[in-house]
Design an enzyme around this catalytic site. Sequence first.
Site, short mmCIF file in Angstrom:
data_model
loop_
_atom_site.label_atom_id
_atom_site.label_comp_id
_atom_site.label_asym_id
_atom_site.label_seq_id
_atom_site.Cartn_x
_atom_site.Cartn_y
_atom_site.Cartn_z
N GLU A 90 47.40 45.36 33.98
CA GLU A 90 46.53 44.90 32.90
C GLU A 90 47.04 43.59 32.30
OE1 GLU A 90 43.51 46.05 31.83
OE2 GLU A 90 43.70 47.30 33.62
N HIS B 297 38.70 38.84 33.50
CA HIS B 297 39.76 39.85 33.62
C HIS B 297 39.49 40.76 34.82
CE1 HIS B 297 42.48 43.11 32.07
NE2 HIS B 297 41.59 43.87 32.68
N GLU B 298 38.26 41.23 34.96
CA GLU B 298 37.94 42.13 36.07
C GLU B 298 38.05 41.42 37.42
OE1 GLU B 298 37.90 45.14 35.51
OE2 GLU B 298 37.73 45.01 33.34
N HIS C 90 41.55 41.33 38.55
CA HIS C 90 41.93 42.58 39.23
C HIS C 90 41.54 42.53 40.71
CE1 HIS C 90 43.61 44.97 36.08
NE2 HIS C 90 42.51 45.01 35.35
#
Length: 285
Positions: free
Chosen positions: A201, A130-131, A134
Site C-alpha cells: 500500500e 494508486h490502483e 498496484h
Amino acid sequence: MNNLKTLMLMVLMAAIMMFIGGMLGGKTGLMFMLMISLGMNFFSYWFSDSMVLKAYNAQEVTREEAPQLYGLVERLAGNANLPMPKVCIINSDVPNAFATGRNPDHAAVAVTTGIMNALDYNELSGVIGHELAHVKNRDILTSTIAAMMATVITYAAQFMAFFGGRSDDEESSNPLAAVATIILAPIAAMLIQMAISRSREYEADHDGAEICGNPNFLADGLEKIEYYATHARPMQDASPATAHMFIINPLKGAGKTLANLFSTHPDTSERIALLRQQARDMRVG
C-alpha cells in the site's frame, strides 16, 4: 526497500509452510507443502482476477457507458505506460476501489458507485493512480498468493491440532515444537500477510501519486474515503480474504480500527502525511 521487504516476507511465509509440512510428515510432508504452495501460485495466477470481480458483482463498462471514468482510467494508464485495463463498477454506496489481474495485460480496475459520487475528478484520479500502481507493481498477484499461503498454514496447523504429526524419520516429532507450531504458525502467517499488504500500500501510494501527477489528489481522496469507512457501515459482501485489495479496508465500519500490526492497511493519517510530504518534495500544490 518495500519491494525487498515484500520478498523477504514471502520467503518467510514459504518457510513456515515447509516447516509445518515437515512437522506433519517429515520430508514427505515438506515436499507436499511445497507442491501445495506451487499449486496455489498457479491457481492464483490464472483465476484470482475473475473470482474477485465475480464476488463483488463488478460490472465491466465501456467508454460509451461511463465516458468520464473510462477516459480517466485510459489517461492514467497511458501515464503509467500500462495497457488499458478493464473498467468495472460495483453497485455500492460505500466509497472504495480495487485493482485485480494476474499481470498488466489482464488487469481490471473496479470502483464503487459511492466513490464516484463522493470524490471529485482530481481525487478520483489519485485513487485510480494508486490502483494502477498496484497493477504495474504486480501487487495483486503477490497479495493473493500471500493470502492463500496464510490460509493453508492456518488449516495445516488446525489439522495438526486434531490429528497430530509424525516425522518420517526414526524419532517422533518434538511435542513442544508441535504445540508451538499449532499455536504460533497461524499467527505468524497472518502477521506476515498483513505486513506484505501494508508494504504494498505504501509503495502504491507513492507510485500512484506520480502517475496522477499530484500526491495531494490521492491524499484528499483518502481523507474522504477514510471518513466514510470509519463512520458508515462496512461494505456489503466484503470479506477478510479480499479486504487487502481495497484502497481502504472495507471491513472497518464504525469505531476505532485495530492496531496497525493486525491491519491489512497502514494507518490512513500516516499515508496522508507521507503523500503531503511527497507533494512538497515535488513542489506541487
